[in-house]
Design a protein around this motif. Structure first.
Motif, PDB file in Angstrom:
ATOM      1  N   TRP A  96      11.620  67.606  32.035  1.00  0.00           N
ATOM      2  CA  TRP A  96      11.765  69.060  32.061  1.00  0.00           C
ATOM      3  C   TRP A  96      10.442  69.727  32.363  1.00  0.00           C
ATOM      4  O   TRP A  96      10.359  70.669  33.142  1.00  0.00           O
ATOM      5  N   HIS A 141       9.834  72.308  35.364  1.00  0.00           N
ATOM      6  CA  HIS A 141       9.809  73.738  35.072  1.00  0.00           C
ATOM      7  C   HIS A 141       8.420  74.361  35.034  1.00  0.00           C
ATOM      8  O   HIS A 141       8.301  75.572  35.126  1.00  0.00           O
ATOM      9  N   GLY A 176      10.942  79.276  30.771  1.00  0.00           N
ATOM     10  CA  GLY A 176      11.553  78.984  32.060  1.00  0.00           C
ATOM     11  C   GLY A 176      12.897  78.297  31.989  1.00  0.00           C
ATOM     12  O   GLY A 176      13.358  77.740  32.957  1.00  0.00           O
ATOM     13  N   GLY A 177      13.543  78.312  30.811  1.00  0.00           N
ATOM     14  CA  GLY A 177      14.926  77.820  30.726  1.00  0.00           C
ATOM     15  C   GLY A 177      15.042  76.316  30.783  1.00  0.00           C
ATOM     16  O   GLY A 177      14.047  75.582  30.842  1.00  0.00           O
ATOM     17  N   GLY A 178      16.286  75.852  30.732  1.00  0.00           N
ATOM     18  CA  GLY A 178      16.538  74.414  30.811  1.00  0.00           C
ATOM     19  C   GLY A 178      16.181  73.659  29.547  1.00  0.00           C
ATOM     20  O   GLY A 178      16.014  72.454  29.556  1.00  0.00           O
ATOM     21  N   LEU A 179      16.054  74.406  28.426  1.00  0.00           N
ATOM     22  CA  LEU A 179      15.671  73.765  27.169  1.00  0.00           C
ATOM     23  C   LEU A 179      16.743  72.836  26.632  1.00  0.00           C
ATOM     24  O   LEU A 179      16.454  71.907  25.886  1.00  0.00           O
TER      25      LEU A 179
END
Lengths: 296, 354
Positions: free
Chosen positions: B146, B150, A264-267
């Motif tokens: 995060w 997410h 889901g990205g944002g790593l």
């Protein structure tokens, strides 16, 4: 074959943007080496320098004058920091010194924005920001220029540390405070000098980041990326800061591109930290850091 | 003269080990408790109860948690807000999935969940310390933030990511009014503060302090480093977890990851520093100071009329805040708790100091 090119493109893009992290980490390393202070305010110094530069520029000054004025401001800041904060905090535990720099970060952030306002300032230094095809691989021209600036700066710092009297004094202090004092190196002056150099590095970093992102508050958050860079490279090593920056830049881009879609990205925000934690488990002193020796 | 222990003999072991061995302290604490439990709910207005006193109490709890870890055990942590977030989300998810559970139980579960996560991110402390450990806790901070943003499961697939905390009812009574919420927080915080005070006076607390002062020496006198550090992480995170649940349920009424960002962690760290490292009283003083300071600045700037824009005031607040933190560290690195101790020393001799 296309996949290989794509991989190389991501890798090179990551490495180049990593040099910018190195730039911020460099400022951390300089101060840590000379005074054992983990300067959390380095990121804010980057923002402060960039804001001052843009502010002076918008008053109508030519770029060179603005740079000189900003540098002067950073030197004054170095004097103030030494005189009013750290001179009084000799022999305090490192944690207390660290927190004082967090206070300094708040102070500078507020001061910079009180004087120069919060709106995003556009900074155009005339660096071309177009893609450049190297064979089949697309590289950002801007990142190339930035990497060249970093290389030049590191080379310049290397010459400064090796040949000038002040540079040698800095290295002496970094190796051993008391030994440096005993052969007559004025510790307070050295601290001012190293904070000034860190201010200069912050100015360069601020200019490069500022012309990439616009001069705004979020620049100071880059400091949070520089911390894992230092851990990976080692707290006390300038080459370590460079290599650490490259590793962090490349790995976070690769992780974002190849792992991101699955989770889901944002790593990008936490991946460098996880990497740093893994490095800590294996080599607590980082890749190039001095071995940590403890005596009872 | 006002604060004199002459003539107060300790004749039993129990008296020797009392939390407050001096009569004046006992009287002072009794008055303080009466004021907090009776006078304030009767006379304070809604604004003070809801927006000032409740957050002060919740922050105090989080500060006690961080103080156990950083002040007593010497393990620097920059991930306090993340452990609070774990608590808030654990309580929320338990309530949503098992609605029969009373909310007090879910608060305990919140603490336990945070303690588990705390132990996990405390594992690196066995090998690293100081700033290096701070980086490990920052990893926790960013990763957990995060995760909650997410992964939809944690927010029950809410589209905005902001979720309303379920109402709190106990035996048919619903905690809606500002007074009831304040008293609920006060009971939990006071109870846990007494527990913390007793913990740091016990064998466990002394082991923590030994590890803080020098871990190699502590190991040499037979303290199990691993167990001691990990219990510190667990207890500290438990406190932070409960504080997070209180923050979300009682104070904000919403559960959102953004409320627990890295700046919140710094805020709590400041409370601990300004209050005093290694002091339960200091946690309260620090929390009150940090919450009240912006209110004070905002009111003080009101005196200047409209000469300053709201934006400038917000920035000046940062300047004053940062300046005060530096000033405190330069002048009194041991914080408000130490100042209070000095006042007590002076009062003991006043008005005839030698």
């Amino acid at each position: 074959m296309d996949e290989l090119y794509f991989f190389l493109e991501v890798l090179i893009g990551g490495l180049l943007s990593g040099t910018l992290y190195s730039l911020v980490a460099l400022g951390f390393v300089l101060i840590y080496k000379a005074s054992g202070i983990f300067n959390f305010a380095q990121g804010t110094m980057v923002l402060f320098a960039a804001l001052t530069f843009v502010g002076v520029l918008e008053l109508g000054a030519p770029a060179l004058l603005a740079a000189v004025v900003t540098l002067a401001v950073m030197v004054v800041l170095a004097f103030a920091v030494e005189r009013f904060i750290f001179r009084h905090m000799v022999n305090q535990p490192q944690v207390i010194l660290f927190m004082a720099t967090i206070g300094l970060a708040y102070f500078l952030e507020g001061l910079g924005q009180t004087i120069w306002g919060t709106e995003v300032h556009v900074l155009d230094l005339g660096i071309p920001d177009r893609g450049l095809w190297l064979g089949p691989i697309l590289v950002s021209q801007f990142d190339l220029v930035a990497a060249a600036v970093v290389a030049l700066l590191v080379a310049g710092l290397g010459v400064f540390f090796r040949t000038t009297t002040m540079g040698r004094a800095l290295r002496g202090v970094a190796d051993d405070h008391q030994a440096a004092l005993s052969i007559g190196i004025p510790l307070h002056h050295v601290w001012v000098a190293v904070w000034s150099v860190a201010g200069f590095v912050a100015l360069v970093a601020g200019l490069v980041w500022g012309s990439k992102l616009g001069v705004q508050f979020s620049i100071s958050l880059v400091a949070l990326k520089a911390i894992p860079v230092m851990i990976i490279g080692g707290f006390t090593s300038i080459p370590g800061a460079i290599v650490g920056g490259l590793i962090v830049g490349a790995s976070e881009k690769l992780a974002e591109v190849y792992l991101g879609p699955f989770v889901g990205g944002g790593l990008e925000n936490w991946f460098p930290y996880m990497l740093a934690m893994l490095v800590l488990m294996v080599r607590p002193e980082g890749i190039f850091g001095e071995k940590i020796i403890e005596r009872v | 003269m006002f604060y004199r222990e002459t003539g107060q003999y300790k004749t039993t072991y129990a008296a020797d080990r009392a939390i407050f061995p001096i009569r004046q302290d006992r009287i002072g604490i009794a008055i303080l408790l009466v004021v907090a439990f009776v006078v304030i709910p009767l006379f304070a207005n809604e604004y003070w109860l809801r927006s000032v006193l409740t957050p002060v109490l919740v922050f105090s709890l989080a500060a006690i948690g961080l103080n156990i870890l950083t002040g007593y055990t010497g393990q620097l942590s920059l991930g306090t807000a993340a452990f609070m977030a774990v608590g808030a989300f654990a309580a929320y998810n338990l309530e949503v999935r098992v609605p029969e559970v009373p909310f007090l139980v879910s608060f305990v579960v919140a603490g336990l969940a945070a303690a588990g996560v705390g132990i996990l991110f405390g594992l690196p402390s066995l090998r690293i310390k100081g700033f290096y450990l701070a980086v490990a806790t920052l990893a926790a901070q960013f990763f957990i933030e995060w995760l909650f943003t997410h992964v939809g499961w944690f927010t029950n697939y809410s589209t905005s990511g902001v979720i309303t905390a379920p109402p709190m009812t106990l035996l048919g009574y619903s905690f809606e009014s500002a007074e009831s919420r304040y008293l609920l927080t006060l009971c939990i915080v006071a109870g846990m503060a007494i527990m913390a005070k007793n913990m740091v006076r016990s064998e466990l607390g002394r082991a923590w302090m030994a590890v803080r002062d020098m871990d190699v020496a502590a190991e040499a006198i037979g303290i199990n480093l691993m167990a001691t550090k990990l219990t510190a992480f667990a207890v500290s995170s438990f406190y932070c977890g409960v504080a997070g649940a209180l923050w979300a349920y009682v104070y904000l009424g919403t559960v959102e990851p953004q409320a627990f960002d890295v700046l919140r962690s710094f805020e709590i760290l400041f409370m601990v520093i300004i209050g005093g490292l290694g002091s339960i009283l200091g946690s309260f003083l620090g929390a009150a100071f940090i919450v009240l300071l912006p209110i004070f600045i905002a009111n003080a700037s009101g005196l200047f009329g409209s000469a300053l824009s709201a934006e400038t005031i917000a920035h000046l607040e940062f300047v004053i805040f940062g300046g005060l933190i530096i000033l405190f560290l330069v002048v009194e690195p041991l914080g408000l708790a130490r100042l209070w101790q000095i006042v007590k020393e002076k009062l003991r001799l006043w008005p005839f100091p030698y």
